[in-house]
Design a protein around this motif. Sequence first.
Motif, PDB file in Angstrom:
ATOM      1  N   UNK A 180       0.826  -1.207   0.000  1.00  0.00           N
ATOM      2  CA  UNK A 180       0.000   0.000   0.000  1.00  0.00           C
ATOM      3  C   UNK A 180       0.864   1.263   0.000  1.00  0.00           C
ATOM      4  N   UNK A 181       1.944   1.230   0.744  1.00  0.00           N
ATOM      5  CA  UNK A 181       2.849   2.384   0.778  1.00  0.00           C
ATOM      6  C   UNK A 181       3.473   2.613  -0.597  1.00  0.00           C
ATOM      7  N   UNK A 209       6.419   8.868  -6.044  1.00  0.00           N
ATOM      8  CA  UNK A 209       7.794   8.795  -6.541  1.00  0.00           C
ATOM      9  C   UNK A 209       8.153   7.401  -7.054  1.00  0.00           C
ATOM     10  N   UNK A 210       7.298   6.395  -6.751  1.00  0.00           N
ATOM     11  CA  UNK A 210       7.576   5.024  -7.154  1.00  0.00           C
ATOM     12  C   UNK A 210       6.703   4.633  -8.342  1.00  0.00           C
ATOM     13  N   UNK A 213      12.974   0.177 -10.336  1.00  0.00           N
ATOM     14  CA  UNK A 213      14.109   0.848  -9.692  1.00  0.00           C
ATOM     15  C   UNK A 213      14.757   1.758 -10.737  1.00  0.00           C
ATOM     16  N   UNK A 214      14.454   3.053 -10.738  1.00  0.00           N
ATOM     17  CA  UNK A 214      14.842   3.931 -11.848  1.00  0.00           C
ATOM     18  C   UNK A 214      16.339   4.166 -11.995  1.00  0.00           C
ATOM     19  N   UNK A 215      17.111   4.010 -10.909  1.00  0.00           N
ATOM     20  CA  UNK A 215      18.544   4.277 -10.997  1.00  0.00           C
ATOM     21  C   UNK A 215      19.355   2.999 -11.203  1.00  0.00           C
ATOM     22  N   UNK A 230      15.207   2.361   0.775  1.00  0.00           N
ATOM     23  CA  UNK A 230      16.146   3.149  -0.029  1.00  0.00           C
ATOM     24  C   UNK A 230      16.601   2.379  -1.269  1.00  0.00           C
ATOM     25  N   UNK A 231      16.547   1.054  -1.211  1.00  0.00           N
ATOM     26  CA  UNK A 231      16.966   0.247  -2.360  1.00  0.00           C
ATOM     27  C   UNK A 231      16.236   0.640  -3.638  1.00  0.00           C
ATOM     28  N   UNK A 232      15.005   1.134  -3.516  1.00  0.00           N
ATOM     29  CA  UNK A 232      14.247   1.542  -4.704  1.00  0.00           C
ATOM     30  C   UNK A 232      14.978   2.617  -5.499  1.00  0.00           C
TER      31      UNK A 232
END
Length: 256
Positions: free
Chosen positions: A23-24, A30-31, A88-90, A154-156
């Motif tokens: 849910x988060x 941003x995700x 994961x965009x980066x 933060x891994x995202x």
Amino acid sequence: MGDESTVSPKDRFLTVYGRKPVLEALGDPALDVDKVILADTVRGPNAAEIQRAAKAAGVRVDRASAHRVKVLAGNGKQDQGVLADVVAPRMRPLAAALGSRAPERVLVLDGITTPANVGMILRTATAAGLGGIVVPRRGVAALDPLVVKASAGVAFRAPVLRCGTAREAAELLVEAGYGLYALGASGDGSLFDVDLPRRAAFVLGGETNGVSAEVAELVAGWVSIPMPGEVESLNVSAAAAVLSFEIVRRAVTTRS
């Protein structure tokens, strides 16, 4: 060595599991959530809540067996019958990152197999602003839900660089002009004193065996963290934290 510019689906997504984390993720603008997978055993208000959130975010929901969800999540006690694949965009192949705008400071994980350590290293290095953390596909803990959890999410957005093995990473970095340094208890000099070239990569070895022999033969030098106390070594994630913020300190000193 293979074509490292080809991006595997496994190198594009990180997976979260459990009702609240999913849910988060769905509620975080941003995700970019690729899809949600919901066990066919999840019904009633819990299923409805997930489906409403996914619809609001424009994300499709696939149904699967409870067993399939447990296998994909890798944690049958905490998946609660739901998981989400998050872009994961980066994250990108190491070879693609070594162009004209390559990061100046890079960490290379070599044989680190504990998910908690990998997750904490991703969190710390990202907090320190490092431009790349090389996480090989083989020989290092997979970027699974345990790593995501240990990184506190933060891994995202961590600048993860992928390649086949730590040896391949070392070869690519050396070819790209990086000074390759290994962190070890018996280094030739102190981390705090070593002169670094414009581009430098630091190898962090595994919890049991340290830096592998095939990577060690390519390093330009070994550095250690001074420890005046009666302790032989630090946990690899703690050593990564010291290293990452020594890099920050040097950058701040250079600018001031």
